[in-house]
Enzyme design. Structure first.
Site, mmCIF file in Angstrom:
data_model
loop_
_atom_site.group_PDB
_atom_site.id
_atom_site.type_symbol
_atom_site.label_atom_id
_atom_site.label_comp_id
_atom_site.label_asym_id
_atom_site.label_seq_id
_atom_site.Cartn_x
_atom_site.Cartn_y
_atom_site.Cartn_z
ATOM 1 N N ASP A 9 -65.382 -30.217 -98.544
ATOM 2 C CA ASP A 9 -65.963 -30.491 -99.853
ATOM 3 C C ASP A 9 -67.370 -31.042 -99.630
ATOM 4 O O ASP A 9 -67.825 -31.176 -98.495
ATOM 5 C CB ASP A 9 -65.116 -31.449 -100.671
ATOM 6 C CG ASP A 9 -65.107 -31.063 -102.155
ATOM 7 O OD1 ASP A 9 -66.205 -31.084 -102.767
ATOM 8 O OD2 ASP A 9 -64.041 -30.726 -102.688
ATOM 9 N N HIS B 268 -69.122 -26.765 -103.676
ATOM 10 C CA HIS B 268 -68.450 -27.881 -102.997
ATOM 11 C C HIS B 268 -68.679 -27.799 -101.489
ATOM 12 O O HIS B 268 -67.769 -28.064 -100.687
ATOM 13 C CB HIS B 268 -66.943 -27.886 -103.312
ATOM 14 C CG HIS B 268 -66.627 -28.373 -104.691
ATOM 15 N ND1 HIS B 268 -66.721 -29.694 -105.067
ATOM 16 C CD2 HIS B 268 -66.222 -27.693 -105.807
ATOM 17 C CE1 HIS B 268 -66.388 -29.825 -106.340
ATOM 18 N NE2 HIS B 268 -66.078 -28.625 -106.811
ATOM 19 N N GLU C 209 -66.176 -24.647 -109.862
ATOM 20 C CA GLU C 209 -67.268 -25.545 -110.265
ATOM 21 C C GLU C 209 -68.613 -25.222 -109.613
ATOM 22 O O GLU C 209 -69.360 -26.125 -109.231
ATOM 23 C CB GLU C 209 -66.867 -27.008 -109.995
ATOM 24 C CG GLU C 209 -65.646 -27.429 -110.789
ATOM 25 C CD GLU C 209 -65.251 -28.883 -110.573
ATOM 26 O OE1 GLU C 209 -64.688 -29.470 -111.512
ATOM 27 O OE2 GLU C 209 -65.495 -29.420 -109.479
#
Length: 774
Positions: free
Chosen positions: A204, A279, A344
């Site tokens: 991440d 990420h 995202e």
């Protein structure tokens, strides 16, 4: 001669005493297996384990399954139970291979002298052993030797199999790193609950946690960040490139091999997650050329939003890098599925990047969403060429999904419905029920969590097959899993607290037949598994015991009605008012409590006439401003209105959950309001109830001032508190209290100054729940 007879008689007593089987009658209420078996029949009689009990095995898989229970008896009792390859006459556990039993299913027959476990695979034998383990007294889980325990279990016939093939837990080790020993402990506990998938979130923004030999900077740089653990996750500054990074860690490839092998010995598949295209700031910090801007960036110390530093989709070198990484990853993880994240991604850099623009022209792509689809499809072709299946979060549906990919639906169930309708396999993991980073009890009584409320009873309601799915769609549902994101999870102890006992509820939701699930029944079995957790040394949450309240205010009479409950359907809740003791003399709660004067309510769940769990205590303060008119000189935000104009004087206090409807808030603006006490009233103290939660930019006021007046026009200041900004990583409730000489006043004006801008440049909030006038 007489002496010889006496000795023989005494030795006979010893011999028969050691071998006499304990007579014990079991009822169904003595059986507490979680997850609940598909079918269970109680039979007369019982089987008693002793130091001479043996396991009759035919191969290594059966021996490995037996070893789970052998190890337990060694630790809890000190016995060295044996495996044998010749069938004994009695006092043994035998394994039989049966091709008629479905994958991971088993049949368990317990008789007086022999226990038989049938299955067609290792996992089935393992789960038969786990059920046997739960039929034994909870002390079998002890990490130290236990004395004076009879290891007796009831005779039963059990036929059992899982409802779903994917029964998982995701652990985020990027936001906070956990040592491999904890990972192995977690895998043990998954197997104990008949869960078979460990989703390993290795990558991440805040940390790259797996050694990739071809790209050493991923762990030399990407695995470490500047230590800001003393600050709230979303209140951390962007580090400078030359600041020393000391927080982090990573798993070597040897560590990964050890974890994967250990998981295999427990019937658990480890699914790696290698995030893309977003990420991945930790990767870009290591190799800036992977991004569109090619600009050096630090590994973030905390929250990052929006996520704009993502892999460049226009460069072939990006895909070469990812393919190289995945080759090494797939060599370590034999899992059928490779998770690529896909969630995202803010694509603003793609819109400007000349490489991405060229890719879109060359591939005739109309939008950056289609470019993300191109990205995922290209990686899917590579992954499938290696005999694996790509799986990703439901954002990978955007722009179209590659035919062979599977979807993990987290933003509710919509992604799962859409993907299964298109013929894709899905794993359901909606945030509403499956996110274990949510609170499981009242925020005021719980350690810091991300937000939301997912108590164990709500997790138990989860079902991977949702309304609106056709029979054909339901066939594409692989199962479900829980996710523990670790932004706020800094220790192993906290991680355990968030996982257990919710994992028990999840295990039954994905294993047991839906028709057999019953919360009343489950909650009674859950108390037994709590004892097992205690013996295992698990820091499990006792939030299900916690008393919560619902309060209603009659604005006409200012009477308050308080209802009490906890998660147990049949609960002995007792309460005491004010100074009365909370003991066996406390009042049994049967109906809502009405109060109309300052009152403290204390309450607890009782067992065996004694309070258990956390004590609920709340004071309802009938002060001099209750129910009076409030004029707002600066209006509160429409986003946080509380209960409207009377909120500040309605007696009911807010909690640490700033969405609970009891808070009013001001963004950047200072708070100023005036309370009309209607008559000149003697007063000597005013308190302002506030909250600080710096992560979402909620700060204590930097100054609170109280002014009084008799005509509502000319005000005199009676006190002021100045409080400069202080770093605070937690959530704190505080009353700013100002004492002054007793005087008569009709109007009370309260001012609170806003910090206005946080340390990291965000606009700040003031939250206030009550103005107390005494």
């Amino acid at each position: 001669m007489k002496l010889k007879v006496v000795l023989v008689f005494a030795l006979s007593l010893i011999f028969f005493g050691c071998n006499t089987k304990e007579t014990k009658v079991f009822t169904e209420s003595d059986i507490h297996v979680i997850p609940k078996p598909e079918s269970l029949k109680l039979i007369e009689g019982n089987f008693q384990f002793n130091k001479n009990t043996v396991f009759y095995v035919a191969d290594k898989a059966q021996s490995a399954a037996a070893q789970i229970l052998i190890d337990r008896f060694k630790e809890a009792q000190g016995w060295e139970l044996k495996t044998v390859d010749t069938q004994p006459k009695s006092n043994y556990i035998q394994f039989k291979t049966s091709e008629d039993i479905e994958d991971e299913g088993y049949k368990l027959m317990v008789e007086n002298d022999v226990i038989t476990i049938q299955s067609n695979d290792f996992n089935g034998f393992l789960y038969g052993i786990q059920t046997l383990r739960q039929l034994l007294p909870p002390a079998i889980e002890s990490q130290t030797k236990i004395a004076d325990i009879s290891w007796v279990i009831p005779n039963v016939e059990i036929a059992d199999k899982p409802r779903f093939e994917w029964r998982g837990l995701m652990l985020d080790v990027s936001r906070h790193f956990f040592q491999k020993e904890y990972i192995k402990k977690t895998i043990d506990r998954l197997a104990f609950h008949k869960m078979n998938t460990f989703h390993f979130h290795l990558i991440d923004d805040q940390g790259w946690r797996i050694e990739i030999k071809k790209y050493p900077k991923l762990t030399e740089v990407g695995a470490w960040r500047v230590d800001q653990e003393d600050k709230p996750w979303d209140g951390r500054y962007t580090p400078k490139l030359d600041e020393k990074a000391t927080y982090g860690g990573f798993y070597t490839q040897d560590d990964i091999k050890e974890i994967v092998a250990y998981a295999e010995s427990r019937g658990v598949t480890v699914v790696p997650e290698i995030e893309m295209p977003a990420h991945v700031t930790s990767a870009i910090a290591s190799y800036p050329d992977l991004s569109c801007l090619e600009k050096p960036v630090p590994v973030p110390s905390g929250g990052l939003w929006p996520i704009t530093d993502i892999y460049c989709a226009g460069k072939d070198s990006t895909f070469e890098f990812l393919e190289d990484v995945l080759v090494e990853v797939m060599a370590l993880f034999p899992s059928k599925y490779i998770h690529v994240g896909g969630d995202e991604a803010t694509k603003t850099n793609w819109e400007k990047c000349p490489h991405c623009k060229k890719r879109m022209r060359d591939e005739q792509l109309k939008s950056v969403e289609e470019l993300q689809s191109y990205f995922i499809k290209r990686m899917e072709r590579f992954i499938s060429s290696k005999g694996r299946v790509l799986i990703g979060w439901d954002e990978i549906l955007e722009g179209g999904l590659a035919p062979g990919a599977a979807v993990m639906s987290w933003r509710g169930v919509k992604g799962g419905l859409e993907a299964s309708a298109e013929g894709h396999d899905v794993v359901m993991t909606p945030g509403t029920h499956c996110y274990f980073d949510h609170y499981q009890g009242p925020m005021d009584t719980e350690p810091l969590a991300w937000g939301g409320h997912s108590p164990v009873s709500k997790v138990y309601q989860f079902d991977p097959i949702v309304d609106g799915m056709s029979e054909e769609q339901a066939k594409h549902v692989l199962g479900g899993q829980a996710n523990l994101w670790a932004e706020h999870i800094t220790t192993e102890s906290h991680s355990e607290y968030m996982i257990f006992p919710r994992l028990a509820a999840m295990s039954e939701a994905v294993w047991s037949p839906k028709s057999s699930r019953d919360w009343v029944d489950f909650s009674s079995r859950m108390e037994n598994i709590f004892k097992r957790y205690q013996h295992q040394g698990i820091n499990y949450a006792k939030s299900a015991y916690t008393i919560t309240s619902e309060t209603e205010v009659d604005e006409a009479t200012n009477t308050i009605t308080v209802s009490l409950k906890n998660e147990f359907p049949v609960a002995d809740i007792r309460y005491a008012l004010n100074d009365a003791p909370l003991d066996e003399t406390a009042t049994t709660y049967t109906k809502p409590i009405e109060i109309n004067s300052t009152t403290t309510i204390k309450a607890s769940l009782f067992e065996d006439n004694k309070p258990v769990g956390k004590v609920f205590e709340k004071t309802f303060n009938y002060h001099k401003a209750v129910g009076k008119k409030v004029t707002y000189n600066t209006k509160y935000s429409d986003s946080y209105k509380g209960k409207g104009a009377g909120n500040m004087v309605n007696i009911v206090r807010g909690t640490k959950n700033f969405h609970d409807g009891q808070w009013q808030a001001w963004l950047v603006k200072d708070m100023e309001l005036t309370i009309d006490l209607e008559d000149e009233t003697e007063i000597s103290n005013v308190s302002v109830g506030t909250m600080e939660s710096q992560g979402p930019s909620i700060y204590f006021p930097t100054q609170v001032e109280v002014l009084v007046s008799n005509d509502g026009k000319s005000f005199t200041s009676v006190g002021k508190i100045d409080r400069p900004y202080k770093n605070n990583p937690g959530i704190t409730l505080k009353d700013f209290s100002i004492d002054f000489n007793t005087q008569k006043a009709r109007f009370v004006k309260v001012k609170a100054k806003n910090l206005k801008t946080s340390e990291n440049g965000n606009d700040t909030w003031i939250f206030v729940d009550e103005i107390i006038v005494r």
